[in-house]
Design a protein around this motif. Structure first.
Motif, short mmCIF file in Angstrom:
data_model
loop_
_atom_site.label_atom_id
_atom_site.label_comp_id
_atom_site.label_asym_id
_atom_site.label_seq_id
_atom_site.Cartn_x
_atom_site.Cartn_y
_atom_site.Cartn_z
N LYS A 70 42.77 24.87 -27.06
CA LYS A 70 43.31 25.95 -26.23
C LYS A 70 43.21 27.29 -26.95
CE LYS A 70 46.47 23.35 -23.35
NZ LYS A 70 47.80 22.74 -23.29
N ALA A 71 43.82 27.37 -28.12
CA ALA A 71 43.82 28.64 -28.87
C ALA A 71 42.65 28.67 -29.85
CB ALA A 71 45.13 28.76 -29.64
N ALA A 72 42.23 29.87 -30.24
CA ALA A 72 41.25 29.98 -31.33
C ALA A 72 42.03 29.90 -32.63
CB ALA A 72 40.50 31.30 -31.23
N LEU A 73 41.81 28.85 -33.41
CA LEU A 73 42.49 28.69 -34.70
C LEU A 73 41.43 28.86 -35.78
CD1 LEU A 73 45.08 27.87 -36.26
CD2 LEU A 73 44.42 25.49 -35.95
N TYR A 74 41.54 29.93 -36.57
CA TYR A 74 40.43 30.24 -37.48
C TYR A 74 40.92 30.84 -38.79
CZ TYR A 74 41.10 35.05 -35.82
OH TYR A 74 41.64 36.27 -35.51
N CYS A 75 39.96 31.06 -39.67
CA CYS A 75 40.26 31.61 -40.98
C CYS A 75 39.78 33.08 -40.98
CB CYS A 75 39.51 30.76 -42.00
SG CYS A 75 39.75 31.31 -43.67
N GLN A 76 40.65 33.97 -41.43
CA GLN A 76 40.40 35.42 -41.36
C GLN A 76 39.04 35.82 -41.95
OE1 GLN A 76 43.15 37.54 -43.85
NE2 GLN A 76 43.23 39.31 -42.48
N SER A 77 38.69 35.28 -43.12
CA SER A 77 37.46 35.73 -43.79
C SER A 77 36.20 35.25 -43.08
CB SER A 77 37.45 35.28 -45.25
OG SER A 77 37.43 33.87 -45.31
N HIS A 78 36.34 34.32 -42.14
CA HIS A 78 35.16 33.86 -41.40
C HIS A 78 34.73 34.86 -40.32
CE1 HIS A 78 36.03 29.36 -42.49
NE2 HIS A 78 35.75 30.14 -43.53
N VAL A 79 35.56 35.88 -40.10
CA VAL A 79 35.24 36.86 -39.05
C VAL A 79 35.02 38.20 -39.74
CG1 VAL A 79 36.05 37.88 -36.88
CG2 VAL A 79 36.65 35.53 -37.44
N ARG A 80 33.76 38.48 -40.08
CA ARG A 80 33.43 39.65 -40.91
C ARG A 80 33.72 40.98 -40.21
NH1 ARG A 80 30.11 36.65 -44.73
NH2 ARG A 80 31.57 34.95 -44.92
N GLU A 81 33.77 40.95 -38.88
CA GLU A 81 34.05 42.18 -38.13
C GLU A 81 35.41 42.76 -38.51
OE1 GLU A 81 32.76 39.46 -36.91
OE2 GLU A 81 30.97 40.01 -35.78
N THR A 82 36.31 41.90 -38.96
CA THR A 82 37.65 42.35 -39.38
C THR A 82 37.51 43.44 -40.46
OG1 THR A 82 38.37 40.06 -39.17
CG2 THR A 82 39.89 41.56 -40.28
N SER A 83 36.59 43.21 -41.41
CA SER A 83 36.45 44.14 -42.53
C SER A 83 35.89 45.49 -42.07
CB SER A 83 35.56 43.54 -43.61
OG SER A 83 36.09 42.31 -44.02
N GLU A 84 35.01 45.45 -41.08
CA GLU A 84 34.45 46.70 -40.57
C GLU A 84 35.54 47.53 -39.87
OE1 GLU A 84 31.28 46.24 -37.71
OE2 GLU A 84 31.20 48.40 -37.34
N LEU A 85 36.33 46.86 -39.03
CA LEU A 85 37.38 47.59 -38.31
C LEU A 85 38.45 48.11 -39.29
CD1 LEU A 85 38.48 48.56 -35.62
CD2 LEU A 85 39.47 46.29 -35.25
N TYR A 86 38.75 47.30 -40.30
CA TYR A 86 39.71 47.69 -41.36
C TYR A 86 39.25 48.99 -42.02
CZ TYR A 86 41.78 46.89 -46.13
OH TYR A 86 42.42 46.98 -47.33
N LEU A 87 37.95 49.09 -42.28
CA LEU A 87 37.39 50.29 -42.92
C LEU A 87 37.61 51.52 -42.03
CD1 LEU A 87 35.38 51.17 -45.34
CD2 LEU A 87 33.70 51.22 -43.52
N TYR A 88 37.29 51.39 -40.75
CA TYR A 88 37.46 52.55 -39.85
C TYR A 88 38.94 52.94 -39.75
CZ TYR A 88 32.76 51.17 -38.20
OH TYR A 88 31.44 50.84 -38.12
N LEU A 89 39.80 51.93 -39.65
CA LEU A 89 41.23 52.22 -39.49
C LEU A 89 41.81 52.88 -40.74
CD1 LEU A 89 42.60 49.04 -37.66
CD2 LEU A 89 42.20 51.29 -36.66
N ASN A 90 41.25 52.54 -41.89
CA ASN A 90 41.74 53.15 -43.14
C ASN A 90 41.63 54.68 -43.12
OD1 ASN A 90 42.91 51.31 -44.96
ND2 ASN A 90 40.92 50.39 -45.35
N MET A 91 40.64 55.18 -42.36
CA MET A 91 40.47 56.65 -42.28
C MET A 91 41.56 57.28 -41.40
SD MET A 91 37.71 56.24 -43.93
CE MET A 91 36.29 55.17 -44.10
N LEU A 92 42.31 56.42 -40.68
CA LEU A 92 43.35 56.94 -39.79
C LEU A 92 44.75 56.65 -40.34
CD1 LEU A 92 41.82 55.71 -36.40
CD2 LEU A 92 41.88 58.07 -37.22
N ALA A 93 44.80 56.08 -41.55
CA ALA A 93 46.10 55.73 -42.14
C ALA A 93 46.39 56.68 -43.29
CB ALA A 93 46.06 54.29 -42.64
#
Ligand code: AMP
Length: 325
Positions: A70-93
């Motif tokens: 039912k739910a997507a159960l996954y490991c954070q580092s397996h989704v590399r897009e997280t790191s890209e979005l984190y980088l963009y958001l860092n410019m707004l923090a």
């Protein structure tokens, strides 16, 4: 969307603060639940035990009722897009707001030799995890309230600057309020790494649970009817509320009010109710954890679902930011 760090054994705080709500939400919503291994690196840079810990948290999530179909159960580092979005958001923090975060200040105090930039930007990474799926509801315990407020600020800033891409995420609990499960010593909350003898872990065996509960702080009991409860007694009632039957709790409430309460009996009852709650989860998690083929397959399927959702979001993000040349 929500996550748990693989930094130690899961406990009743994780269950009642977070996982119980995951299980309910998966019935009605598209859900993403992950093991936050990247967040773990901010406090646990040694990765030798990480794989086993990730496996255990996945197994414990399933044992608590998460259904990977039912739910997507996954490991954070397996989704590399997280790191890209984190980088963009860092410019707004902003440095000022990050430095003021309570969890940052607490952790900086605990690890003065390793106040790394990842620790400072922890709430930014958490925001990336959440909004990568454009999630609206985030089932978390009370300790995460401030992080969610920060996530909403980052989202507002992004939407204001680049156009409406993300909904504002809200902390979620099926009850009226977010939950804080107190530790048995009456001093704080149950936790993966602190006060281990005052925390009930989902992997604790029956005897250890009994030993920990019997050690909980009490006193000689009230001497006058209707005395307000001291904090540490209130905590024991709160814990009973989580695992015991309504009539059991009512009986102890009544005996507290008329001063006949015996805390030894109360703790024995609480211990048995906790044993009954934890034992089936412990046994199920232990058997899942041994099945490495199943764990790998489950994580692969979960990561695929998460990447699918992340890819769509990142296309919107790059277009909104004008990074689609
Ligand atoms: P962590 O253990 O910090 O990775 O947190 C994972 C999830 O469990 C988060 O949603 C926390 O809010 C929740 N949580 C952790 N400890 C407690 C606690 N003692 N009471 C309630 N929720 C908790």
């Amino acid at each position: 969307m929500s996550g748990i760090r693989p930094t130690g054994y899961l406990h009743l705080g994780n269950y009642f603060g977070a996982m119980k709500n995951y299980v309910k939400l998966q019935e009605e919503y598209t859900c993403f639940f992950m093991v936050a291994d990247l967040h773990a690196l901010t406090t646990h840079p040694d990765t030798r035990e990480l794989k086993e810990n990730v496996h255990r948290v996945i197994a414990e999530n399933i044992a608590c009722g998460i259904n990977p179909d039912k739910a997507a159960l996954y490991c954070q580092s397996h989704v590399r897009e997280t790191s890209e979005l984190y980088l963009y958001l860092n410019m707004l923090a902003y440095l000022g707001e990050l430095e003021k975060t309570t969890t940052f200040k607490d952790k900086a105090r605990l690890q003065p030799d390793n106040i790394n930039a990842g620790l400072l930007t922890y709430p930014v990474l958490q925001t990336a995890d959440i909004i990568l799926h454009r999630a609206s509801w985030v089932p978390v315990g009370k300790d995460q309230e401030q992080h969610l407020e920060m996530a909403r600020n980052f989202v507002k800033r992004f939407n204001h600057r680049y156009g409406e891409v993300f909904p504002e995420p809200m902390a979620y609990n099926f009850g009226e309020q977010l939950v804080k499960v107190p530790s048995l010593d009456g001093l704080g909350k149950m936790s993966k790494s602190e006060n281990q003898m005052a925390t009930i872990y989902l992997a604790d065996d029956d005897e250890l649970i009994r030993k920990k509960v019997m050690k909980a702080k009490t006193d000689a009991g009230p001497t006058e009817p209707n005395t307000p409860k001291p904090d540490y007694i209130e905590n024991i009632f709160q814990l009973m509320n989580l695992v015991s039957k309504a009539e059991t709790i009512q009986a102890f409430e009544k005996s507290y009010l008329d001063c006949t309460i015996r805390y030894g009996d109360m703790k024995k009852q609480l211990a048995e109710d906790m044993v009954e709650f934890v034992a089936p989860i412990r046994m199920k998690a232990a058997s899942i954890q041994q099945d490495k083929t199943y764990l790998k397959k489950t994580m692969d399927i979960g990561a695929e679902k998460a990447r699918d959702s992340a890819t769509k979001t990142m296309q919107l993000v790059r277009a909104a930011m004008g990074l689609d040349y």
